[in-house]
Design a protein around this motif. Sequence first.
Motif, PDB file in Angstrom:
ATOM      1  N   GLU A 123       0.878  -1.162   0.000  1.00  0.00           N
ATOM      2  CA  GLU A 123       0.000   0.000   0.000  1.00  0.00           C
ATOM      3  C   GLU A 123       0.915   1.210   0.000  1.00  0.00           C
ATOM      4  O   GLU A 123       1.606   1.469   0.983  1.00  0.00           O
ATOM      5  N   GLY A 124       0.964   1.904  -1.120  1.00  0.00           N
ATOM      6  CA  GLY A 124       1.935   2.995  -1.250  1.00  0.00           C
ATOM      7  C   GLY A 124       3.339   2.417  -1.174  1.00  0.00           C
ATOM      8  O   GLY A 124       3.702   1.538  -1.939  1.00  0.00           O
ATOM      9  N   ASP A 125       4.138   2.897  -0.210  1.00  0.00           N
ATOM     10  CA  ASP A 125       5.509   2.422  -0.055  1.00  0.00           C
ATOM     11  C   ASP A 125       5.645   1.317   0.986  1.00  0.00           C
ATOM     12  O   ASP A 125       6.707   0.723   1.121  1.00  0.00           O
ATOM     13  N   ASP A 126       4.576   1.060   1.764  1.00  0.00           N
ATOM     14  CA  ASP A 126       4.614   0.000   2.776  1.00  0.00           C
ATOM     15  C   ASP A 126       4.210  -1.318   2.132  1.00  0.00           C
ATOM     16  O   ASP A 126       3.240  -1.372   1.374  1.00  0.00           O
ATOM     17  N   GLY A 127       4.927  -2.393   2.448  1.00  0.00           N
ATOM     18  CA  GLY A 127       4.575  -3.677   1.871  1.00  0.00           C
ATOM     19  C   GLY A 127       5.200  -4.836   2.603  1.00  0.00           C
ATOM     20  O   GLY A 127       6.003  -4.669   3.521  1.00  0.00           O
ATOM     21  N   ASP A 128       4.813  -6.013   2.193  1.00  0.00           N
ATOM     22  CA  ASP A 128       5.307  -7.256   2.782  1.00  0.00           C
ATOM     23  C   ASP A 128       5.087  -8.347   1.740  1.00  0.00           C
ATOM     24  O   ASP A 128       4.396  -8.138   0.739  1.00  0.00           O
ATOM     25  N   TYR A 129       5.654  -9.518   1.982  1.00  0.00           N
ATOM     26  CA  TYR A 129       5.435 -10.630   1.069  1.00  0.00           C
ATOM     27  C   TYR A 129       5.462 -11.953   1.819  1.00  0.00           C
ATOM     28  O   TYR A 129       5.983 -12.054   2.921  1.00  0.00           O
ATOM     29  N   LYS A 130       4.890 -12.966   1.169  1.00  0.00           N
ATOM     30  CA  LYS A 130       4.935 -14.340   1.658  1.00  0.00           C
ATOM     31  C   LYS A 130       5.083 -15.239   0.445  1.00  0.00           C
ATOM     32  O   LYS A 130       4.819 -14.838  -0.686  1.00  0.00           O
ATOM     33  N   GLN A 131       5.501 -16.486   0.696  1.00  0.00           N
ATOM     34  CA  GLN A 131       5.664 -17.452  -0.380  1.00  0.00           C
ATOM     35  C   GLN A 131       4.827 -18.691  -0.100  1.00  0.00           C
ATOM     36  O   GLN A 131       4.680 -19.093   1.051  1.00  0.00           O
ATOM     37  N   VAL A 132       4.270 -19.260  -1.174  1.00  0.00           N
ATOM     38  CA  VAL A 132       3.487 -20.491  -1.092  1.00  0.00           C
ATOM     39  C   VAL A 132       4.031 -21.489  -2.100  1.00  0.00           C
ATOM     40  O   VAL A 132       4.669 -21.108  -3.086  1.00  0.00           O
ATOM     41  N   THR A 133       3.762 -22.751  -1.851  1.00  0.00           N
ATOM     42  CA  THR A 133       4.215 -23.821  -2.743  1.00  0.00           C
ATOM     43  C   THR A 133       3.010 -24.436  -3.442  1.00  0.00           C
ATOM     44  O   THR A 133       1.989 -24.692  -2.802  1.00  0.00           O
ATOM     45  N   LEU A 134       3.151 -24.653  -4.737  1.00  0.00           N
ATOM     46  CA  LEU A 134       2.109 -25.308  -5.529  1.00  0.00           C
ATOM     47  C   LEU A 134       2.679 -26.593  -6.113  1.00  0.00           C
ATOM     48  O   LEU A 134       3.737 -26.570  -6.754  1.00  0.00           O
ATOM     49  N   SER A 135       1.981 -27.707  -5.894  1.00  0.00           N
ATOM     50  CA  SER A 135       2.340 -28.993  -6.505  1.00  0.00           C
ATOM     51  C   SER A 135       1.216 -29.406  -7.434  1.00  0.00           C
ATOM     52  O   SER A 135       0.073 -29.571  -6.993  1.00  0.00           O
ATOM     53  N   VAL A 136       1.538 -29.546  -8.708  1.00  0.00           N
ATOM     54  CA  VAL A 136       0.556 -29.987  -9.693  1.00  0.00           C
ATOM     55  C   VAL A 136       0.776 -31.476  -9.912  1.00  0.00           C
ATOM     56  O   VAL A 136       1.889 -31.907 -10.241  1.00  0.00           O
ATOM     57  N   THR A 137      -0.273 -32.262  -9.683  1.00  0.00           N
ATOM     58  CA  THR A 137      -0.164 -33.713  -9.795  1.00  0.00           C
ATOM     59  C   THR A 137      -1.136 -34.227 -10.839  1.00  0.00           C
ATOM     60  O   THR A 137      -2.134 -33.577 -11.143  1.00  0.00           O
ATOM     61  N   GLY A 138      -0.834 -35.390 -11.372  1.00  0.00           N
ATOM     62  CA  GLY A 138      -1.737 -36.013 -12.336  1.00  0.00           C
ATOM     63  C   GLY A 138      -0.962 -36.881 -13.288  1.00  0.00           C
ATOM     64  O   GLY A 138       0.262 -36.805 -13.390  1.00  0.00           O
ATOM     65  N   ALA A 139      -1.698 -37.720 -13.978  1.00  0.00           N
ATOM     66  CA  ALA A 139      -1.085 -38.650 -14.925  1.00  0.00           C
ATOM     67  C   ALA A 139      -0.988 -38.003 -16.300  1.00  0.00           C
ATOM     68  O   ALA A 139      -1.829 -37.205 -16.681  1.00  0.00           O
ATOM     69  N   PHE A 140       0.038 -38.369 -17.023  1.00  0.00           N
ATOM     70  CA  PHE A 140       0.202 -37.901 -18.404  1.00  0.00           C
ATOM     71  C   PHE A 140      -0.593 -38.826 -19.314  1.00  0.00           C
ATOM     72  O   PHE A 140      -0.786 -39.983 -19.021  1.00  0.00           O
ATOM     73  N   ASP A 141      -0.993 -38.329 -20.450  1.00  0.00           N
ATOM     74  CA  ASP A 141      -1.592 -39.147 -21.495  1.00  0.00           C
ATOM     75  C   ASP A 141      -0.506 -39.369 -22.537  1.00  0.00           C
ATOM     76  O   ASP A 141      -0.188 -38.479 -23.316  1.00  0.00           O
ATOM     77  N   LEU A 142       0.070 -40.569 -22.544  1.00  0.00           N
ATOM     78  CA  LEU A 142       1.202 -40.853 -23.436  1.00  0.00           C
ATOM     79  C   LEU A 142       0.772 -41.064 -24.882  1.00  0.00           C
ATOM     80  O   LEU A 142       1.612 -41.076 -25.770  1.00  0.00           O
ATOM     81  N   GLN A 143      -0.521 -41.211 -25.149  1.00  0.00           N
ATOM     82  CA  GLN A 143      -0.969 -41.426 -26.518  1.00  0.00           C
ATOM     83  C   GLN A 143      -0.626 -40.235 -27.408  1.00  0.00           C
ATOM     84  O   GLN A 143      -0.346 -40.395 -28.581  1.00  0.00           O
ATOM     85  N   ASN A 144      -0.651 -39.043 -26.864  1.00  0.00           N
ATOM     86  CA  ASN A 144      -0.416 -37.848 -27.675  1.00  0.00           C
ATOM     87  C   ASN A 144       0.987 -37.276 -27.489  1.00  0.00           C
ATOM     88  O   ASN A 144       1.261 -36.175 -27.908  1.00  0.00           O
ATOM     89  N   THR A 145       1.870 -38.022 -26.837  1.00  0.00           N
ATOM     90  CA  THR A 145       3.223 -37.545 -26.589  1.00  0.00           C
ATOM     91  C   THR A 145       4.106 -37.827 -27.805  1.00  0.00           C
ATOM     92  O   THR A 145       4.138 -38.934 -28.310  1.00  0.00           O
ATOM     93  N   GLN A 146       4.809 -36.798 -28.265  1.00  0.00           N
ATOM     94  CA  GLN A 146       5.713 -36.969 -29.387  1.00  0.00           C
ATOM     95  C   GLN A 146       7.110 -37.282 -28.854  1.00  0.00           C
ATOM     96  O   GLN A 146       7.529 -36.748 -27.830  1.00  0.00           O
ATOM     97  N   LEU A 147       7.825 -38.129 -29.571  1.00  0.00           N
ATOM     98  CA  LEU A 147       9.181 -38.468 -29.188  1.00  0.00           C
ATOM     99  C   LEU A 147      10.137 -37.416 -29.716  1.00  0.00           C
ATOM    100  O   LEU A 147       9.879 -36.778 -30.730  1.00  0.00           O
ATOM    101  N   ASP A 148      11.270 -37.253 -29.003  1.00  0.00           N
ATOM    102  CA  ASP A 148      12.267 -36.280 -29.431  1.00  0.00           C
ATOM    103  C   ASP A 148      12.936 -36.670 -30.740  1.00  0.00           C
ATOM    104  O   ASP A 148      13.397 -35.823 -31.482  1.00  0.00           O
ATOM    105  N   LYS A 149      13.023 -37.965 -31.005  1.00  0.00           N
ATOM    106  CA  LYS A 149      13.632 -38.419 -32.253  1.00  0.00           C
ATOM    107  C   LYS A 149      12.843 -39.610 -32.775  1.00  0.00           C
ATOM    108  O   LYS A 149      12.165 -40.302 -32.011  1.00  0.00           O
ATOM    109  N   PRO A 150      12.896 -39.873 -34.063  1.00  0.00           N
ATOM    110  CA  PRO A 150      12.134 -40.994 -34.618  1.00  0.00           C
ATOM    111  C   PRO A 150      12.673 -42.339 -34.113  1.00  0.00           C
ATOM    112  O   PRO A 150      13.863 -42.481 -33.823  1.00  0.00           O
ATOM    113  N   VAL A 151      11.774 -43.292 -34.004  1.00  0.00           N
ATOM    114  CA  VAL A 151      12.150 -44.648 -33.596  1.00  0.00           C
ATOM    115  C   VAL A 151      12.286 -45.482 -34.861  1.00  0.00           C
ATOM    116  O   VAL A 151      11.413 -45.473 -35.733  1.00  0.00           O
TER     117      VAL A 151
END
Length: 160
Positions: A123-151
Amino acid sequence: MRGTLVIIFQALLWPVSASALFTVGLQESSYEAELHEDVRLVCLFSTVKSLSDLTVIWSRVEPKPAVDVYRLERGRENHIYTSAAFIKRAQLIHEQLNENRAVLHLKKLQIKDSGTYRCIVKEGDDGDYKQVTLSVTGAFDLQNTQLDKPVHKGDSCLYL
């Protein structure tokens, strides 16, 4: 006499300096959310006189490099510094500011959204901060995953 003047002077200044202390707190220190879902990260802050004097900056500070996620500067949105990864997926819930809450709404979460987020409120020149952690979880769908190089025939592959 000199000691008495110092005590009287401190007593006169104490209420002013104590009431001017601006603080930020957390509703939760860590969040867990599912891949492709939404999450709301919450910072709580001291009462402000005017929302037009309020600055809220959300950034992801880990993993490095740090990136801006959302900025409200003196009551006005500023997307100049916002990372392209967040420009259409991050917003501040403005209605919550009246309740002294800086709520960052992240949409369509990605695995790379996991990390440490910093909430700076001023607020104006006065301030403070805090930090929070976010963890995103879940399974990947490998059907649509492209490989880095051809097999090719004869290459070794690992099937999950």
